[in-house]
Design an enzyme around this catalytic site. Structure first.
Site, PDB file in Angstrom:
ATOM      1  N   VAL A  72       0.516  -8.667  -2.934  1.00 28.50           N
ATOM      2  CA  VAL A  72       0.366  -9.932  -1.700  1.00 28.50           C
ATOM      3  C   VAL A  72      -0.824 -11.074  -2.751  1.00 28.50           C
ATOM      4  O   VAL A  72      -1.833  -9.836  -2.886  1.00 28.50           O
ATOM      5  CB  VAL A  72       0.167  -9.565  -0.504  1.00 28.50           C
ATOM      6  CG1 VAL A  72      -0.444 -10.384   0.028  1.00 28.50           C
ATOM      7  CG2 VAL A  72       0.863  -8.374   0.296  1.00 28.50           C
ATOM      8  N   ALA A 117      -6.378  -9.763  -3.549  1.00 24.74           N
ATOM      9  CA  ALA A 117      -4.643  -9.840  -3.706  1.00 24.74           C
ATOM     10  C   ALA A 117      -4.282  -8.633  -3.623  1.00 24.74           C
ATOM     11  O   ALA A 117      -5.366  -7.565  -4.056  1.00 24.74           O
ATOM     12  CB  ALA A 117      -3.888 -10.443  -4.813  1.00 24.74           C
ATOM     13  N   LYS A 118      -4.010  -7.411  -3.165  1.00 27.63           N
ATOM     14  CA  LYS A 118      -2.813  -6.244  -3.290  1.00 27.63           C
ATOM     15  C   LYS A 118      -1.630  -6.169  -3.845  1.00 27.63           C
ATOM     16  O   LYS A 118      -1.385  -7.219  -3.336  1.00 27.63           O
ATOM     17  CB  LYS A 118      -3.910  -5.894  -2.284  1.00 27.63           C
ATOM     18  CG  LYS A 118      -3.901  -4.529  -2.428  1.00 27.63           C
ATOM     19  CD  LYS A 118      -4.684  -3.951  -2.306  1.00 27.63           C
ATOM     20  CE  LYS A 118      -6.033  -2.140  -2.449  1.00 27.63           C
ATOM     21  NZ  LYS A 118      -7.188  -2.079  -2.630  1.00 27.63           N
ATOM     22  N   GLY A 119      -1.431  -5.317  -4.660  1.00 30.12           N
ATOM     23  CA  GLY A 119      -0.099  -4.738  -4.485  1.00 30.12           C
ATOM     24  C   GLY A 119      -0.044  -3.104  -4.422  1.00 30.12           C
ATOM     25  O   GLY A 119      -0.822  -2.100  -3.944  1.00 30.12           O
ATOM     26  N   ASP A 158      -5.953   1.795  -8.331  1.00 35.07           N
ATOM     27  CA  ASP A 158      -5.957   1.824  -6.305  1.00 35.07           C
ATOM     28  C   ASP A 158      -5.814   3.733  -6.451  1.00 35.07           C
ATOM     29  O   ASP A 158      -4.942   3.805  -7.173  1.00 35.07           O
ATOM     30  CB  ASP A 158      -6.047   0.986  -5.514  1.00 35.07           C
ATOM     31  CG  ASP A 158      -5.733   1.074  -3.961  1.00 35.07           C
ATOM     32  OD1 ASP A 158      -7.361   0.425  -3.581  1.00 35.07           O
ATOM     33  OD2 ASP A 158      -5.591   1.510  -2.863  1.00 35.07           O
TER      34      ASP A 158
END
Ligand code: GLU
Length: 430
Positions: A72, A117-119, A158
């Protein structure tokens, strides 16, 4: 951790997750405090781009399993998208949207020239062999490769991912770019392939820099204080160790296998060694066993929640006894619980600053990769201290002036920077 109402006027399901809804509650309150332009509020309320991919993996038994992955990209006003990749069985799009929003506000309040952002991939990485994990990482990278790059979107570790995962990520991306090494596509890499010294311990060290400063403000000292740490992964284990090295008494730590308590203080170095060998703290006998919930409610000076989101909500907020809470995790305390704790005089150092050490040193890593010139570890630790404490002091100053809780203050400072930049860039095409 259900918020009281659905705050998002856009009713799509991916915007209705509890983490994102909690972030929105804080966002809306803070936007009012700083009188943010309503057009900017409207734009900041939703992610710019949500990518969902299928990730087929040949398992060791030769069967093929298809996992679902996400990236995202929330906002890129301040610079390229930046944020980690989570491998966990609870990952879904609403969670990744919430985490991507938090990254946007984090990078802004920290003063970094980066978007958010992050995934993530919905998978339990502890159930994968090394070969399966490598295949999963490579195929996931390939599926999102068009959307990432050293000037576009730079992932990082993460929960459930580490330096080795980043090495596979960097290799896959580089192979697909003709085989030329592209270290700047991802941070948190091993130092041998363009990683930064000090990146591995950066989040935990940042948590302790903030904890020391917060204690100072409360007239307390780290040395001799009683500290409880939830989570013993990359953040919690280093935070516990840095606090221990500074003379704190670590009365409890925990991981997914439960909590480990000793009122006289645990030997953190021994526990780090134990966890390295046994892959968890399960079976550690030099402590009394407690639950993760009990750990949160211990009588202590500082509580460091360094695991997952939604750990302290309205059900347990009244029972928390810590004087200072430093959020090593993203979103461990709900917005409603924040209010209860604030009223009770508990000092909360909010996630967007408290766990910012990771992305700050990721930023240093990216800069070093672009320059192909690498700094000493002591330089990095010191630069980290300067950046994180500057952001913290700015937020404390705002908090004292406006008499709001620290989470609202951090969000307000973050929004002000984003607002200025968005107004300067304007809206494309008009
Ligand atoms: N995953 C970390 C975070 O939540 C680090 C992100 C990064 O280094 O880009 O902040």
């Amino acid at each position: 951790m259900a918020p009281q109402e659905n705050l998002n006027p856009h009713s799509e399901a991916h915007l209705n997750g509890p983490l994102f809804q909690n972030a929105l509650l804080t966002f809306k309150e803070a936007a009012k405090i700083v009188n943010c332009d309503p057009n900017i509020v409207e734009r900041l309320e939703r992610p710019r781009r949500c990518i969902t991919v299928s990730v087929p993996v040949r398992m060791d038994d030769q069967s093929v399993k298809v996992f679902t992955g996400y990236r995202v990209q929330y906002n890129a006003t301040l610079g390229p998208y930046k944020g980690g990749i989570r491998f966990h069985q609870n990952v879904d799009l609403p969670e990744v949207v919430g985490l991507a929003a938090l990254m946007t506000f984090k990078n802004s309040v920290l003063g970094l020239p980066l978007g958010g952002a992050k995934g993530g991939v919905c998978v339990d990485p502890t159930k994968l062999s090394r070969a399966e994990k490598q295949s999963l990482t490579r195929r996931y990278t390939s599926e999102i490769a068009h959307f990432i790059g050293p000037t576009k979107d730079i992932p990082a570790p993460d929960v459930g991912t580490d330096a080795q995962t980043m090495a596979w990520f960097m290799d896959t991306y580089s192979q697909e770019q003709g085989g030329y090494a592209q270290p700047g596509v991802v941070t948190g890499k091993p130092v041998e392939i363009g990683g930064s010294l000090g990146r591995n311990h950066a989040t935990g060290l940042g948590v302790i820099y903030i904890c020391e400063r917060a204690m100072e403000q409360k007239g307390m000292k780290m040395s001799g204080s009683r500290v409880a740490v939830q989570g013993f992964g990359n953040v919690g284990s280093f935070a516990a160790k840095f606090a221990y090295d500074r003379g704190a008494r670590i009365i409890a730590v925990s991981d997914v296998t439960g909590g480990y308590f000793n009122g006289d203080g645990l030997n953190v170095n021994d526990m780090v060694e134990y966890a390295k060998i046994n892959k968890s703290l399960k079976g550690y006998t030099k402590a009394e066993l407690i639950t993760n919930e009990q750990l949160l409610e211990l009588d202590c000076d500082a509580l460091l929640p360094c695991a997952l989101e939604g750990q302290i909500d309205t059900h347990n907020a009244e029972r928390i006894k810590a004087k200072v809470i430093v959020e090593g995790a993203n979103g461990p305390i709900t917005n409603a619980a924040t209010k209860i704790l604030h009223q009770r005089g508990v000092f909360i150092a909010p996630d967007v600053i408290a766990n910012g050490g990771g992305v700050i040193v990721s930023y240093f890593e990216w800069v070093q990769d672009i320059m192909s010139f690498f700094w000493d570890e002591s330089d990095i630790d010191n630069k980290l201290k300067t950046v994180i404490l500057k952001a913290f002091d700015t937020v404390c100053h705002f908090q004292a002036e406006k008499k709001v809780d620290m989470r609202s203050a951090a969000m307000a400072v973050s929004i002000q920077r984003l607002e200025k930049a968005m107004l300067l860039r304007g809206l494309y095409p008009r």
